[in-house]
Design an enzyme around this catalytic site. Structure first.
Site, mmCIF file in Angstrom:
data_model
loop_
_atom_site.group_PDB
_atom_site.id
_atom_site.type_symbol
_atom_site.label_atom_id
_atom_site.label_comp_id
_atom_site.label_asym_id
_atom_site.label_seq_id
_atom_site.Cartn_x
_atom_site.Cartn_y
_atom_site.Cartn_z
ATOM 1 N N GLU A 1 0.113 -1.361 0.307
ATOM 2 C CA GLU A 1 0.155 0.259 -0.312
ATOM 3 C C GLU A 1 1.190 1.275 -0.137
ATOM 4 O O GLU A 1 1.715 1.347 1.143
ATOM 5 C CB GLU A 1 -0.848 0.284 1.694
ATOM 6 C CG GLU A 1 -1.333 1.503 1.363
ATOM 7 C CD GLU A 1 -2.209 1.583 3.407
ATOM 8 O OE1 GLU A 1 -1.747 -0.018 3.602
ATOM 9 O OE2 GLU A 1 -2.950 2.270 3.354
ATOM 10 N N ASP B 1 -0.675 -1.387 5.761
ATOM 11 C CA ASP B 1 -0.480 -0.339 7.459
ATOM 12 C C ASP B 1 -1.217 -1.216 8.079
ATOM 13 O O ASP B 1 -2.448 -1.968 8.307
ATOM 14 C CB ASP B 1 -0.668 1.059 7.732
ATOM 15 C CG ASP B 1 0.301 1.817 6.952
ATOM 16 O OD1 ASP B 1 1.500 0.981 6.113
ATOM 17 O OD2 ASP B 1 0.141 3.019 6.824
ATOM 18 N N ASP C 1 -3.166 -0.373 10.008
ATOM 19 C CA ASP C 1 -4.740 0.126 10.585
ATOM 20 C C ASP C 1 -5.580 -0.121 10.294
ATOM 21 O O ASP C 1 -5.654 -0.556 9.210
ATOM 22 C CB ASP C 1 -3.738 1.741 10.841
ATOM 23 C CG ASP C 1 -3.882 2.312 9.408
ATOM 24 O OD1 ASP C 1 -4.301 1.296 7.905
ATOM 25 O OD2 ASP C 1 -2.728 3.648 9.371
ATOM 26 N N ASP D 1 -7.478 1.920 7.792
ATOM 27 C CA ASP D 1 -6.863 1.711 6.282
ATOM 28 C C ASP D 1 -6.419 0.822 5.427
ATOM 29 O O ASP D 1 -6.695 0.272 4.860
ATOM 30 C CB ASP D 1 -6.498 2.896 6.193
ATOM 31 C CG ASP D 1 -7.579 4.083 6.055
ATOM 32 O OD1 ASP D 1 -8.918 4.345 6.306
ATOM 33 O OD2 ASP D 1 -6.993 5.932 6.460
#
Ligand code: TSJ
Length: 641
Positions: free
Chosen positions: A428, A505, A507, A509
């Site tokens: 990403e 990541d 997280d 997202d």
């Protein structure tokens, strides 16, 4: 060698020797991964579901206990405890003899039953301990086994009574053996979703689920009086439904058939098959029987009401199922399964029965509901139109030089060409992609950076999906095309990488991007997942650098909490990684690329199914469900060998 013998009027074949199960657990429960572990629960619960189907049980409770064990309780008749042959209580035979089923014998009728249908003795053999309480005839009887061997002493050949009761039922508490299982933590999300499914398939059953392992205990109750119609509503809850769900029900050749469907304003089909309460991931004869008849009948209607003219070609099956969500649930006395994962129903009579019931019942329905008929046919018209432009898009894709997989210049390929040694990381963001390119071993590791959010394939038509630059690049890079409905252009033998690793990541997202990618693979390249080529990298959230001792990476907040309990504040410095982009090349190599030290998780088909269903949840703005999903999955991280 296990000895094969018959008893009980020849209806069950008994195999002795639980040692065989411990030697080759995979043969009995599929695998010793988390999937196999969760399977233990289903094997036990299925016995209670059978008791329900026999008409004697309407409550089942499943508890994931704090100590890692699982308890299953039902209010059925209780497993018989009276003396069976050779002075053994009948209950002992249930837990110590391998039952017919699965590979050994398919003649015993079982309405419910797990993938391999081998049951409680296998669970017993694979558990450190299994504790039994049976409430029957005013008494609670107790029994206990350790690694399959009975340890409860009998009195005059019978089970001891530990207290009195007015109730009846069975309670089992078991702890999976860590000597057998690679992972011993049950996945709450998966168990929950399976129990919910069971509730939909058994409308008069109530299933309670408790997870006592976390800091706050979690309870939910599944009772779905609407049955598979409720299931359809659930599956479509985030979509724009175009009519009320339709139920087609009947019986033929001794097979009970229930079909529910509803069309939504989306370009996809989602048709799920169940036989005797078991999900058939690879489909099978019940689905083909239904689909063939549905297509034929709808084409006839289309001509009758003039949606198709004489000169027009028929709609294809996938035109007609455009926007369809359907559940087909059959009860078959002798199911047989085939396919890669033995989840494809193989009985020809199931095709005939589903075809007959669907044909008769849908005509009864559509003759009286012309508005729904028109709605469904207009979905087919839209699909047919798109199919024509899609055929163009497909030719465009295929006429591109097949081996220029770096179609838009972003793929940093590896030097080796032998697919069995190559890995591709889908990363990403451009900046993380840049670091990964520096950090990798370019000999066998390829990096494909993708930018931002990829397209949600559940919401887009096929031509949009194929026009999407990131998706095109991925299809080109993998080298095996894609499959879509019956137009299957996917060829896994052409796959250029042994491992496809999603690197996002740690997280919200990142989790979102992972689910979108999983959904893409699940819908268009499911073999990648079936054959175990897809992985999720688990980058750490923190790095701790103690004043004395070695640095450590911590992968979640729990790990940090534990670290804080063990180390005084001020004795270490803490670095928090907000994203992959913040790691330098060496850190990235160590945590996510180097096979010796990285942590990543192989994706199983169940994950992809879940991902596909949580895409919606993750898209929304409500944070709690996302957190649970990610957490649940992060907990299973392991070093990949
Ligand atoms: F898997 C298992 F054996 F461990 C197990 C069985 C676990 C749990 C939670 C429940 C059960 C179970 C078995 N619940 N209910 C029953 N019922 C019987 O075994 C039963 C009772 C009576 C009769 C009868 O013919 O009178 C027949 C059966 C099979």
């Amino acid at each position: 060698m296990p000895r094969k013998q018959s008893y009980d009027a020849g209806s069950i074949t008994v195999l002795e020797g639980l040692e065989a199960v411990r030697k080759r657990p995979g043969m009995y429960i599929g695998s010793t991964s988390r999937k196999g572990l969760n399977h233990l629960i289903y094997e036990i619960v299925d016995n209670s579901v059978d008791e329900h189907l026999a008409g004697y049980c309407d409550q089942i409770k499943v508890i994931l206990e704090k100590d890692g064990s699982c308890t299953v309780i039902d209010n059925g008749r209780g497993i018989p405890v009276d003396m069976h042959e050779k002075g053994v209580p009948a209950e002992r035979l249930v837990f110590t003899t391998l039952h017919a089923g699965g590979k050994f014998d398919n003649t015993a009728y079982k309405t419910s039953g797990g993938l391999h249908g081998v049951g409680s003795s296998v669970v017993n053999a694979l558990s450190t301990y299994l504790d039994v309480e049976i409430s029957i005839k005013g008494c609670v009887y107790h029994d206990r086994f350790e690694r399959g061997v009975p340890v409860q002493e009998l009195t005059d050949g019978l089970l001891p009574v530990i207290r009195r009761t007015r109730e009846t039922g069975t309670r089992i508490n078991f702890l999976p053996d860590p000597e057998i299982f690679e992972k011993t933590r049950f996945s709450a999300a998966e168990v929950e979703s399976r129990l919910h499914e069971t509730a939909y398939l058994n409308p008069s059953l109530t299933i309670q689920f408790e997870d006592l392992r976390g800091d706050e205990p979690k309870t939910c109750v599944f009772h779905e009086p609407e049955g598979i119609v409720g299931y359809i509503k659930d599956l479509n809850q985030n979509s724009e439904a175009l009519h009320e769900p339709v139920l087609l029900k009947g019986e033929s050749e001794g097979i009970q058939v229930e079909i529910a469907f509803q069309f939504v304003n989306e370009f996809r089909e989602n048709v799920l098959g169940f036989c005797n309460n078991i999900y058939n991931a690879e489909g099978g004869t019940h689905l083909t029987g239904f689909k063939t008849t549905f297509t034929a009948v709808m084409n006839t209607y289309a001509r009758q009401i003039g949606v198709l003219k004489d000169k027009d070609q028929n709609f294809t099956g996938s035109d007609i199922r455009n926007g369809m969500t359907a559940v087909i649930s059959i009860k078959h006395p002798e199911p047989r399964f085939e396919g890669q994962t033995k989840t494809k129903l193989d009985n020809p009579d199931a095709a005939r029965a589903c075809s007959k019931v669907a044909g008769e019942q849908m005509v009864l329905f559509f003759d009286r509901n012309l508005d729904v008929l028109k709605t469904v046919l207009s979905c087919a018209e839209k699909a047919a139109k798109i199919r024509k432009s899609e055929e163009k898009a497909k030719t465009n894709l295929l006429t591109k030089p097949k081996y220029s997989f770096d179609s838009n210049g972003k793929l940093a390929n590896c030097e080796k060409k032998d697919p069995s040694q190559c890995e591709i990381f889908i990363v990403e963001g451009d900046s993380a992609g840049g670091s990964a390119k520096t950090a990798r071993d370019r000999n066998y590791q390829a990096i494909l950076p993708i930018r931002g959010k990829i397209l949600n394939v559940e919401k887009a038509s096929i031509d949009k999906v194929l026009a999407n630059a990131e998706i095109k690049t991925m299809i080109n890079a993998f080298g095996c095309g894609f499959s879509e409905g019956y137009g299957n252009d996917f060829d896994i033998s052409k796959l250029r990488y042994d491992k496809i690793v999603i690197m996002a990541d740690a997280d919200v997202d990142g989790a979102h991007i992972s689910t979108l990618l999983l959904t893409l693979f699940y819908r268009f390249m499911p073999e990648l997942i079936y054959e175990g080529h897809v992985y999720i990298a688990m980058p750490p959230l923190y790095k701790v650098m103690p004043k004395k001792g070695a640095e450590e990476y911590l992968y979640d907040d729990k790990a940090l909490e534990k670290y804080r309990q063990k180390h005084k504040p001020g004795s270490f410095t803490l670095q928090r990684y907000k994203g992959l982009g913040e790691m330098d090349a060496e850190q990235l190599w160590e945590t996510t690329l180097n096979p010796e030290t990285r942590i990543m998780r192989r994706v199983e088909i169940e994950d992809a199914r879940l991902a596909s269903s949580v895409t919606e949840i993750l898209m929304g703005s409500d944070v709690p469900p996302r957190k649970t999903f990610i957490y649940e999955h992060a907990a299973d991280a392991q070093v990949d060998a």
